[in-house]
Write a protein that holds these residues in place. Structure first.
Motif, mmCIF file in Angstrom:
data_model
loop_
_atom_site.group_PDB
_atom_site.id
_atom_site.type_symbol
_atom_site.label_atom_id
_atom_site.label_comp_id
_atom_site.label_asym_id
_atom_site.label_seq_id
_atom_site.Cartn_x
_atom_site.Cartn_y
_atom_site.Cartn_z
ATOM 1 N N TRP A 144 0.801 -1.223 0.000
ATOM 2 C CA TRP A 144 0.000 0.000 0.000
ATOM 3 C C TRP A 144 0.839 1.281 0.000
ATOM 4 N N PRO A 145 1.996 1.343 0.681
ATOM 5 C CA PRO A 145 2.789 2.578 0.608
ATOM 6 C C PRO A 145 3.300 2.894 -0.788
ATOM 7 N N PHE A 146 3.266 1.908 -1.690
ATOM 8 C CA PHE A 146 3.779 2.088 -3.042
ATOM 9 C C PHE A 146 2.650 2.195 -4.066
ATOM 10 N N LEU A 147 1.452 2.531 -3.601
ATOM 11 C CA LEU A 147 0.283 2.555 -4.474
ATOM 12 C C LEU A 147 0.496 3.474 -5.674
ATOM 13 N N TYR A 148 0.965 4.676 -5.431
ATOM 14 C CA TYR A 148 1.181 5.621 -6.525
ATOM 15 C C TYR A 148 2.612 5.466 -7.037
ATOM 16 N N PRO A 149 2.794 5.347 -8.346
ATOM 17 C CA PRO A 149 4.125 5.035 -8.886
ATOM 18 C C PRO A 149 5.085 6.219 -8.915
ATOM 19 N N TRP A 150 5.251 6.855 -7.791
ATOM 20 C CA TRP A 150 6.259 7.900 -7.615
ATOM 21 C C TRP A 150 6.736 7.893 -6.169
ATOM 22 N N PRO A 151 8.019 7.647 -5.928
ATOM 23 C CA PRO A 151 9.052 7.432 -6.949
ATOM 24 C C PRO A 151 8.795 6.157 -7.746
ATOM 25 N N GLN A 152 9.430 6.082 -8.885
ATOM 26 C CA GLN A 152 9.224 4.940 -9.768
ATOM 27 C C GLN A 152 9.469 3.630 -9.025
ATOM 28 N N ARG A 153 8.515 2.700 -9.168
ATOM 29 C CA ARG A 153 8.681 1.400 -8.506
ATOM 30 C C ARG A 153 9.739 0.571 -9.222
ATOM 31 N N GLU A 159 5.312 -7.777 -8.045
ATOM 32 C CA GLU A 159 5.257 -9.231 -8.150
ATOM 33 C C GLU A 159 5.732 -9.902 -6.858
ATOM 34 N N THR A 160 6.803 -9.390 -6.290
ATOM 35 C CA THR A 160 7.308 -9.960 -5.040
ATOM 36 C C THR A 160 6.312 -9.771 -3.908
ATOM 37 N N GLY A 161 5.685 -8.611 -3.871
ATOM 38 C CA GLY A 161 4.690 -8.351 -2.833
ATOM 39 C C GLY A 161 3.526 -9.312 -2.898
ATOM 40 N N PHE A 162 3.025 -9.573 -4.102
ATOM 41 C CA PHE A 162 1.886 -10.484 -4.229
ATOM 42 C C PHE A 162 2.292 -11.936 -4.012
ATOM 43 N N GLU A 163 3.514 -12.279 -4.377
ATOM 44 C CA GLU A 163 3.997 -13.635 -4.078
ATOM 45 C C GLU A 163 4.034 -13.875 -2.576
ATOM 46 N N GLU A 164 4.504 -12.881 -1.825
ATOM 47 C CA GLU A 164 4.571 -13.032 -0.373
ATOM 48 C C GLU A 164 3.174 -13.044 0.244
ATOM 49 N N LEU A 165 2.294 -12.182 -0.264
ATOM 50 C CA LEU A 165 0.924 -12.165 0.243
ATOM 51 C C LEU A 165 0.266 -13.524 0.015
ATOM 52 N N ALA A 166 0.467 -14.093 -1.162
ATOM 53 C CA ALA A 166 -0.104 -15.406 -1.472
ATOM 54 C C ALA A 166 0.505 -16.488 -0.586
ATOM 55 N N ARG A 167 1.803 -16.406 -0.333
ATOM 56 C CA ARG A 167 2.458 -17.404 0.521
ATOM 57 C C ARG A 167 1.828 -17.416 1.911
ATOM 58 N N ASP A 192 -4.055 -4.716 -0.008
ATOM 59 C CA ASP A 192 -3.467 -4.993 -1.314
ATOM 60 C C ASP A 192 -4.524 -5.448 -2.314
ATOM 61 N N LEU A 193 -5.630 -6.006 -1.825
ATOM 62 C CA LEU A 193 -6.765 -6.328 -2.694
ATOM 63 C C LEU A 193 -7.780 -5.195 -2.584
ATOM 64 N N HIS A 194 -7.606 -4.172 -3.425
ATOM 65 C CA HIS A 194 -8.471 -2.992 -3.318
ATOM 66 C C HIS A 194 -9.263 -2.697 -4.579
ATOM 67 N N ASP A 195 -9.049 -3.469 -5.650
ATOM 68 C CA ASP A 195 -9.848 -3.308 -6.869
ATOM 69 C C ASP A 195 -9.790 -4.605 -7.663
ATOM 70 N N GLY A 196 -10.397 -4.605 -8.842
ATOM 71 C CA GLY A 196 -10.431 -5.830 -9.630
ATOM 72 C C GLY A 196 -9.067 -6.268 -10.122
ATOM 73 N N ALA A 197 -8.206 -5.317 -10.492
ATOM 74 C CA ALA A 197 -6.875 -5.662 -10.994
ATOM 75 C C ALA A 197 -6.037 -6.336 -9.911
ATOM 76 N N TYR A 258 -8.185 11.431 -3.795
ATOM 77 C CA TYR A 258 -7.249 11.314 -2.678
ATOM 78 C C TYR A 258 -7.713 12.041 -1.414
ATOM 79 N N GLY A 259 -8.630 12.958 -1.534
ATOM 80 C CA GLY A 259 -9.263 13.538 -0.358
ATOM 81 C C GLY A 259 -8.539 14.662 0.331
ATOM 82 N N GLY A 260 -7.327 15.010 -0.100
ATOM 83 C CA GLY A 260 -6.639 16.171 0.464
ATOM 84 C C GLY A 260 -6.400 16.110 1.958
ATOM 85 N N TYR A 261 -6.316 14.889 2.531
ATOM 86 C CA TYR A 261 -6.121 14.701 3.981
ATOM 87 C C TYR A 261 -7.283 15.241 4.812
ATOM 88 N N GLU A 262 -8.414 15.473 4.202
ATOM 89 C CA GLU A 262 -9.559 15.994 4.941
ATOM 90 C C GLU A 262 -10.245 14.874 5.724
#
Length: 350
Positions: A144-153, A159-167, A192-197, A258-262
């Motif tokens: 989740w901390p890497f949701l937005y691709p900046w800095p570049q992932r 893939e590693t994150g989902f492999e570990e989650l599945a394990r 990590d499961l937050h949408d269809g993708a 994103y809600g602007g921290y409101e």
């Protein structure tokens, strides 16, 4: 086709130290008085339910079922949302999620995670003992901390994150399979499961496990601006649970998704009591009837404006009005031609 069962109420947002919300008996009496036919029980709240006992004591399970039946209620499912969250926690959230675990396990992420896994295994046994067929949980999150691709992932991070989650989840899914119970992940921001993708990624990572299923809550799709009706088309065979929850999304010049921290009252996307938001429930109930959804319509009340008791009272009527009693005949049966196979072949010139 099947008629959806309901209305039912998720008790997590109602349990408290004040009557009638401080025991299963009194909260069941209250829910029944509003017209509810089922309750979804948070398994970690000892005021309402003893998960450890239910996993081992069939007599206790019979007592719980009988108590609820006395008020005309059924258990729809058990929930391990908070425990499931702790199966996978990124270290940045350790302190915030420590409150979900017993005090003795705080500041000890490994012990906390082991406890969470054990809670899920107990929930599989308890669900079987109660005769349930589905269970609600969260997936937790490593990415989740890497949701937005900046800095570049970096390549391979997701893939590693989902492999570990599945394990971590495969042995739990196997335990639910042995119990004959579907494990339903609520598709929810913060997981990590937050949408269809992301669900598709996880489903692939667990080799399309037959018990890897979905708790469908359209409110989280509104806040992400996703097409929740098409989601039902896509995952019709995996949706085994349904939270009836409303939401609205009203972007402004100052904020959007994103809600602007409101806070919740000021956010462009916010949860609302049933009927006060923008969710197309007629479309959802129609889809679920069309796809033979065999589960319950369970209200999860969350609203920044309306009192929860008003939300429950109005919500029970709202769900009752939206449940489609499916037809047992075609609307044009009155005009049936009454032909047979020979006539059909003749009509086709065969």
């Amino acid at each position: 086709m099947k008629t959806i069962k309901g209305p039912a109420l998720f008790l997590a947002q109602y349990a408290s130290d004040e009557a009638p919300f401080n025991s299963l008996d009194s909260i069941a009496r209250w829910a029944s008085s509003l017209g509810f036919k089922g309750v979804q029980i948070p398994s970690g709240d000892k005021r309402l339910f003893d998960l450890e006992r239910a996993a081992e004591d069939l007599d206790y399970c019979r007592e719980v079922v009988a108590l609820l039946a006395g008020y005309g209620l059924e258990i729809t499912e058990l929930s391990t949302h908070l425990q499931g969250q702790l199966v996978a926690v990124h270290p940045v959230y350790d302190d915030l999620f420590d409150g979900f675990a017993p005090e003795s396990l705080r500041k000890n992420p490994q012990a906390r995670q082991a406890w969470a896994v054990d809670q899920l295994l107990l929930a599989a046994k308890a669900s079987k003992n109660l005769g349930l067929t589905a269970h609600a949980t969260f997936s937790g999150a490593l990415l989740w901390p890497f949701l937005y691709p900046w800095p570049q992932r970096p390549p391979g991070l997701v893939e590693t994150g989902f492999e570990e989650l599945a394990r971590r989840w495969k042995p739990i899914l196997d335990a639910f399979d042995n119990a004959g119970v579907d494990l339903c992940y609520e598709i929810h921001p913060g997981e990590d499961l937050h949408d269809g993708a992301t669900f598709k990624r996880f489903l692939t990572a667990v080799n399309h496990h037959p018990r890897c299923c979905i708790l469908f809550d359209p409110s989280h799709f509104v806040l992400q601006q996703l097409d929740y009706l098409s989601f039902l088309d896509h995952f019709r065979d995996r949706v085994k649970m349904f939270h009836v929850k409303d939401a609205e999304f009203n972007p402004t010049a100052l904020q959007g998704t994103y809600g602007g921290y409101e806070g919740w009252v000021e956010r462009a996307g916010r949860f609302r009591s049933l009927g006060d938001g923008q969710v197309d429930f007629k479309g959802i109930f129609s889809r679920l009837a069309q796809y033979d959804f065999a589960g319950w319509a369970v209200i999860e009340w969350e609203c920044a404006l309306k009192h929860p008791e008003q939300g429950a009272e109005e919500g029970a009527r709202f769900v009752e009005d939206h449940i489609i009693r499916v037809t047992d005949k075609a609307f044009d049966d009155f005009a049936a031609a009454g032909t047979d196979e020979a006539t059909n072949r003749s009509l086709l010139g065969l």
